[in-house]
Design a protein around this motif. Structure first.
Motif, PDB file in Angstrom:
ATOM      1  N   GLN A   2      -0.447   0.806   6.734  1.00  0.00           N
ATOM      2  CA  GLN A   2       0.651   0.312   5.904  1.00  0.00           C
ATOM      3  C   GLN A   2       1.793  -0.306   6.703  1.00  0.00           C
ATOM      4  OE1 GLN A   2       1.733   3.830   3.667  1.00  0.00           O
ATOM      5  NE2 GLN A   2       3.401   4.349   5.021  1.00  0.00           N
ATOM      6  N   PHE A   3       1.784  -0.135   8.034  1.00  0.00           N
ATOM      7  CA  PHE A   3       2.827  -0.759   8.847  1.00  0.00           C
ATOM      8  C   PHE A   3       2.445  -2.156   9.311  1.00  0.00           C
ATOM      9  CE2 PHE A   3       3.688   3.798   9.271  1.00  0.00           C
ATOM     10  CZ  PHE A   3       4.981   3.796   8.769  1.00  0.00           C
ATOM     11  N   THR A   4       1.276  -2.630   8.890  1.00  0.00           N
ATOM     12  CA  THR A   4       0.878  -3.992   9.252  1.00  0.00           C
ATOM     13  C   THR A   4       1.289  -4.943   8.135  1.00  0.00           C
ATOM     14  OG1 THR A   4      -1.275  -3.917   8.166  1.00  0.00           O
ATOM     15  CG2 THR A   4      -1.162  -3.047  10.419  1.00  0.00           C
TER      16      THR A   4
ATOM     17  N   ILE B 154      -6.484   9.064   4.642  1.00  0.00           N
ATOM     18  CA  ILE B 154      -5.033   9.004   4.476  1.00  0.00           C
ATOM     19  C   ILE B 154      -4.361   8.602   5.782  1.00  0.00           C
ATOM     20  CG2 ILE B 154      -2.977  10.410   4.019  1.00  0.00           C
ATOM     21  CD1 ILE B 154      -4.609  11.775   1.787  1.00  0.00           C
ATOM     22  N   SER B 155      -4.847   9.121   6.931  1.00  0.00           N
ATOM     23  CA  SER B 155      -4.211   8.673   8.173  1.00  0.00           C
ATOM     24  C   SER B 155      -4.450   7.191   8.413  1.00  0.00           C
ATOM     25  CB  SER B 155      -4.598   9.510   9.404  1.00  0.00           C
ATOM     26  OG  SER B 155      -5.801  10.145   9.280  1.00  0.00           O
TER      27      SER B 155
ATOM     28  N   VAL C  73       0.821  -1.216   0.000  1.00  0.00           N
ATOM     29  CA  VAL C  73       0.000   0.000   0.000  1.00  0.00           C
ATOM     30  C   VAL C  73       0.854   1.265   0.000  1.00  0.00           C
ATOM     31  CG1 VAL C  73      -1.525   1.344   1.511  1.00  0.00           C
ATOM     32  CG2 VAL C  73      -2.088  -0.987   0.907  1.00  0.00           C
ATOM     33  N   SER C  74       2.034   1.183   0.595  1.00  0.00           N
ATOM     34  CA  SER C  74       2.899   2.372   0.639  1.00  0.00           C
ATOM     35  C   SER C  74       3.336   2.793  -0.763  1.00  0.00           C
ATOM     36  CB  SER C  74       4.132   2.103   1.497  1.00  0.00           C
ATOM     37  OG  SER C  74       4.850   1.005   0.972  1.00  0.00           O
TER      38      SER C  74
END
Length: 120
Positions: free
Chosen positions: A79-81, A72-73, A19-20
């Motif tokens: 995205q860190f999962t 967006i938040s 996703v990033s």
């Protein structure tokens, strides 16, 4: 009970995309569509958050006085999962009946959605 389950899959490695890697422009478009759904019965970022496994409200925050979109938040946090793939995002968007948002990403990345129907 018997029924039909629709499974979605993508060819061409959408599952490999993280996703990033979505461009800021695509995220802005998603935010425009999900931050304030046009009608009450149309699902938005809160339902997406639930679908992605968040049980709490993601607060729209501000940095230097500039408001950050809740969509967006949410994406930035998610995205860190280890499940934060483009494919999972697309599946979640289809699950909350926002195919318009999903097709935005699909067309940008030339993804072909394949529907697998299985009789259960």
């Amino acid at each position: 009970g018997s029924g039909i389950i629709a499974e979605y899959g993508y060819e061409d490695g959408a599952e490999l995309e993280h996703v990033s890697e979505l461009s800021p422009g695509v995220k802005d478009e998603l935010a425009r569509l999900l931050d304030k759904p046009p009608q009450p019965r149309i699902k938005g970022w809160r339902e997406l958050a639930g679908e992605l496994g968040y049980q709490y409200e993601v607060k729209g925050s501000a940095v230097n006085g500039v408001r950050i979109s809740p969509t967006i938040s949410l994406l930035n946090r998610w995205q860190f999962t280890n499940t934060a793939t483009v494919e999972n995002l697309l599946k979640s968007l289809h699950a909350i009946e926002r195919s318009d948002c999903a097709s935005l990403i699909e067309s940008k990345y030339n993804l072909i959605l394949i529907e697998y129907l299985s009789i259960v």
